[in-house]
Design a protein around this motif. Structure first.
Motif, PDB file in Angstrom:
ATOM      1  N   MET A 160       0.831  -1.198   0.000  1.00  0.00           N
ATOM      2  CA  MET A 160       0.000   0.000   0.000  1.00  0.00           C
ATOM      3  C   MET A 160       0.871   1.255   0.000  1.00  0.00           C
ATOM      4  O   MET A 160       2.009   1.231   0.446  1.00  0.00           O
ATOM      5  N   LYS A 161       0.281   2.352  -0.487  1.00  0.00           N
ATOM      6  CA  LYS A 161       1.021   3.597  -0.615  1.00  0.00           C
ATOM      7  C   LYS A 161       0.361   4.702   0.216  1.00  0.00           C
ATOM      8  O   LYS A 161      -0.860   4.793   0.274  1.00  0.00           O
ATOM      9  N   VAL A 162       1.201   5.526   0.838  1.00  0.00           N
ATOM     10  CA  VAL A 162       0.715   6.643   1.648  1.00  0.00           C
ATOM     11  C   VAL A 162       1.360   7.923   1.137  1.00  0.00           C
ATOM     12  O   VAL A 162       2.590   8.058   1.145  1.00  0.00           O
ATOM     13  N   ALA A 163       0.538   8.852   0.663  1.00  0.00           N
ATOM     14  CA  ALA A 163       1.039  10.147   0.218  1.00  0.00           C
ATOM     15  C   ALA A 163       1.283  11.025   1.435  1.00  0.00           C
ATOM     16  O   ALA A 163       0.441  11.096   2.336  1.00  0.00           O
ATOM     17  N   THR A 164       2.429  11.677   1.486  1.00  0.00           N
ATOM     18  CA  THR A 164       2.773  12.502   2.639  1.00  0.00           C
ATOM     19  C   THR A 164       3.017  13.948   2.219  1.00  0.00           C
ATOM     20  O   THR A 164       3.460  14.216   1.103  1.00  0.00           O
ATOM     21  N   LEU A 165       2.713  14.853   3.138  1.00  0.00           N
ATOM     22  CA  LEU A 165       3.026  16.272   2.960  1.00  0.00           C
ATOM     23  C   LEU A 165       3.691  16.727   4.246  1.00  0.00           C
ATOM     24  O   LEU A 165       3.027  17.062   5.229  1.00  0.00           O
ATOM     25  N   CYS A 166       5.013  16.688   4.249  1.00  0.00           N
ATOM     26  CA  CYS A 166       5.802  17.012   5.439  1.00  0.00           C
ATOM     27  C   CYS A 166       6.919  17.976   5.048  1.00  0.00           C
ATOM     28  O   CYS A 166       8.004  17.544   4.626  1.00  0.00           O
ATOM     29  N   PRO A 167       6.689  19.286   5.176  1.00  0.00           N
ATOM     30  CA  PRO A 167       7.714  20.262   4.802  1.00  0.00           C
ATOM     31  C   PRO A 167       8.974  20.189   5.663  1.00  0.00           C
ATOM     32  O   PRO A 167      10.069  20.495   5.186  1.00  0.00           O
ATOM     33  N   SER A 168       8.841  19.806   6.929  1.00  0.00           N
ATOM     34  CA  SER A 168      10.004  19.729   7.813  1.00  0.00           C
ATOM     35  C   SER A 168      10.783  18.445   7.546  1.00  0.00           C
ATOM     36  O   SER A 168      10.198  17.363   7.470  1.00  0.00           O
ATOM     37  N   ARG A 169      12.098  18.558   7.440  1.00  0.00           N
ATOM     38  CA  ARG A 169      12.915  17.387   7.120  1.00  0.00           C
ATOM     39  C   ARG A 169      12.809  16.323   8.206  1.00  0.00           C
ATOM     40  O   ARG A 169      12.814  15.127   7.917  1.00  0.00           O
ATOM     41  N   SER A 170      12.705  16.745   9.468  1.00  0.00           N
ATOM     42  CA  SER A 170      12.623  15.771  10.554  1.00  0.00           C
ATOM     43  C   SER A 170      11.333  14.959  10.469  1.00  0.00           C
ATOM     44  O   SER A 170      11.332  13.739  10.671  1.00  0.00           O
ATOM     45  N   PHE A 171      10.221  15.630  10.143  1.00  0.00           N
ATOM     46  CA  PHE A 171       8.948  14.932  10.002  1.00  0.00           C
ATOM     47  C   PHE A 171       8.969  14.022   8.776  1.00  0.00           C
ATOM     48  O   PHE A 171       8.455  12.905   8.811  1.00  0.00           O
ATOM     49  N   GLU A 172       9.553  14.514   7.691  1.00  0.00           N
ATOM     50  CA  GLU A 172       9.614  13.720   6.462  1.00  0.00           C
ATOM     51  C   GLU A 172      10.438  12.458   6.686  1.00  0.00           C
ATOM     52  O   GLU A 172      10.053  11.362   6.266  1.00  0.00           O
ATOM     53  N   HIS A 173      11.576  12.598   7.379  1.00  0.00           N
ATOM     54  CA  HIS A 173      12.429  11.439   7.648  1.00  0.00           C
ATOM     55  C   HIS A 173      11.721  10.445   8.558  1.00  0.00           C
ATOM     56  O   HIS A 173      11.750   9.227   8.309  1.00  0.00           O
ATOM     57  N   PHE A 174      11.069  10.951   9.603  1.00  0.00           N
ATOM     58  CA  PHE A 174      10.364  10.070  10.540  1.00  0.00           C
ATOM     59  C   PHE A 174       9.251   9.307   9.835  1.00  0.00           C
ATOM     60  O   PHE A 174       9.120   8.089   9.990  1.00  0.00           O
ATOM     61  N   SER A 175       8.430  10.020   9.065  1.00  0.00           N
ATOM     62  CA  SER A 175       7.295   9.369   8.407  1.00  0.00           C
ATOM     63  C   SER A 175       7.762   8.348   7.378  1.00  0.00           C
ATOM     64  O   SER A 175       7.210   7.245   7.288  1.00  0.00           O
ATOM     65  N   ALA A 176       8.785   8.692   6.601  1.00  0.00           N
ATOM     66  CA  ALA A 176       9.280   7.764   5.583  1.00  0.00           C
ATOM     67  C   ALA A 176       9.836   6.495   6.222  1.00  0.00           C
ATOM     68  O   ALA A 176       9.577   5.380   5.752  1.00  0.00           O
ATOM     69  N   THR A 177      10.595   6.659   7.304  1.00  0.00           N
ATOM     70  CA  THR A 177      11.171   5.501   7.996  1.00  0.00           C
ATOM     71  C   THR A 177      10.077   4.625   8.599  1.00  0.00           C
ATOM     72  O   THR A 177      10.112   3.390   8.490  1.00  0.00           O
ATOM     73  N   ALA A 178       9.085   5.261   9.233  1.00  0.00           N
ATOM     74  CA  ALA A 178       7.993   4.511   9.860  1.00  0.00           C
ATOM     75  C   ALA A 178       7.174   3.759   8.820  1.00  0.00           C
ATOM     76  O   ALA A 178       6.824   2.584   9.015  1.00  0.00           O
ATOM     77  N   LEU A 179       6.877   4.414   7.714  1.00  0.00           N
ATOM     78  CA  LEU A 179       6.060   3.785   6.677  1.00  0.00           C
ATOM     79  C   LEU A 179       6.786   2.615   6.028  1.00  0.00           C
ATOM     80  O   LEU A 179       6.216   1.529   5.851  1.00  0.00           O
ATOM     81  N   ARG A 180       8.043   2.819   5.676  1.00  0.00           N
ATOM     82  CA  ARG A 180       8.798   1.731   5.046  1.00  0.00           C
ATOM     83  C   ARG A 180       8.959   0.551   6.002  1.00  0.00           C
ATOM     84  O   ARG A 180       8.886  -0.611   5.590  1.00  0.00           O
ATOM     85  N   GLY A 181       9.164   0.848   7.280  1.00  0.00           N
ATOM     86  CA  GLY A 181       9.318  -0.209   8.264  1.00  0.00           C
ATOM     87  C   GLY A 181       8.070  -1.055   8.429  1.00  0.00           C
ATOM     88  O   GLY A 181       8.138  -2.220   8.837  1.00  0.00           O
ATOM     89  N   ALA A 182       6.909  -0.472   8.102  1.00  0.00           N
ATOM     90  CA  ALA A 182       5.639  -1.196   8.224  1.00  0.00           C
ATOM     91  C   ALA A 182       5.174  -1.776   6.893  1.00  0.00           C
ATOM     92  O   ALA A 182       4.078  -2.336   6.814  1.00  0.00           O
ATOM     93  N   GLY A 183       5.993  -1.631   5.860  1.00  0.00           N
ATOM     94  CA  GLY A 183       5.643  -2.209   4.572  1.00  0.00           C
ATOM     95  C   GLY A 183       4.871  -1.292   3.646  1.00  0.00           C
ATOM     96  O   GLY A 183       4.403  -1.727   2.587  1.00  0.00           O
ATOM     97  N   TYR A 184       4.724  -0.009   4.018  1.00  0.00           N
ATOM     98  CA  TYR A 184       4.050   0.955   3.155  1.00  0.00           C
ATOM     99  C   TYR A 184       5.076   1.668   2.271  1.00  0.00           C
ATOM    100  O   TYR A 184       6.233   1.844   2.663  1.00  0.00           O
TER     101      TYR A 184
END
Length: 232
Positions: free
Chosen positions: A1-25
């Motif tokens: 599955m795919k999750v579109a993200t809108l995270c202007p802050s680099r810290s939020f973008e990194h956190f969300s990308a890592t969390a999503l990939r770790g869960a298989g998204y």
């Protein structure tokens, strides 16, 4: 599955990308609203994750509901202050995840919202007396009259119509509509009930005792200290 993200802050973008990939998204990252809206008009994403970025999230939520073209679950990720949570939920977010809680709660909320939306697609209409609720248009109809509802109003109406004549607790309503209870104030739920009452009975037939026997106006009755009950 795919999750579109809108995270202007680099810290939020990194956190969300890592969390999503770790869960298989598969994350579909964006830093600006316009490209995100354009992407959501095409098939692909199963959900949207927004950073609670200052006050911009209010405008983002409104724009997504109006222009994205598809009704996808939207989860906001932020610091978790009460003002930010209330603002996001009132503007149409389906849920709110707190950054400090870590990846697991975020993924749990996303999965629950994606599943809830999938379940909702399977049940597309609901009848109660002369009234029908339509998930495809988020509207209520009876005879020639059709009433458009917001996403929250529709979720509230669906839960009450599904339990016609039975008391639905405030806990159940908060869980069904927002996916949580602790962060949703009593006043927030009361405001949504009030707005739905106006749409169900715009002419005040119930209040003035003018309802027709064969076409009664729905009445949302407050059961103090417990919840609400819908009556026809």
């Amino acid at each position: 599955m795919k999750v579109a993200t809108l995270c202007p802050s680099r810290s939020f973008e990194h956190f969300s990308a890592t969390a999503l990939r770790g869960a298989g998204y598969e994350p579909l990252p964006h830093v600006h609203l316009s490209p995100l809206i354009a992407a959501l008009r095409e098939p692909g994403a199963d959900a949207v994750l927004l950073e609670d970025h200052d006050t911009q999230v209010e405008g983002w939520l409104s724009a997504l509901r109006l222009h994205a073209g598809r009704a996808l679950p939207i989860v906001v990720l932020g610091l978790g202050d009460s003002v930010g949570i209330s603002r996001a939920l009132q503007r149409g977010a389906d849920d709110y995840a707190v950054l400090a809680d870590g990846a697991s709660p975020l993924i749990h909320r996303l999965r629950a919202r994606i599943q809830s939306r999938a379940d909702g697609v399977r049940a597309t209409s609901l009848r109660a007396g002369p009234y029908s609720l339509h998930a495809s248009t988020q509207s209520l109809s009876t005879g020639a009259r059709e009433v458009s509802l917001t996403a929250r109003e529709f979720a509230l109406a669906w839960t009450l119509f599904e339990n016609l004549g039975r008391v639905v607790s405030t806990h159940t309503l908060s869980t069904e509509i927002w996916g949580r209870t602790g962060d949703v104030g009593k006043r927030t739920l009361e405001q949504h009930v009030y707005k739905l009452r106006l749409k169900l009975d715009p002419d005040g037939r119930r209040a003035r005792g003018l309802q027709h026997e064969t076409m009664p106006a729905p009445r949302i009755q407050t059961v103090y200290g417990v919840g609400y009950r819908l009556e026809l």
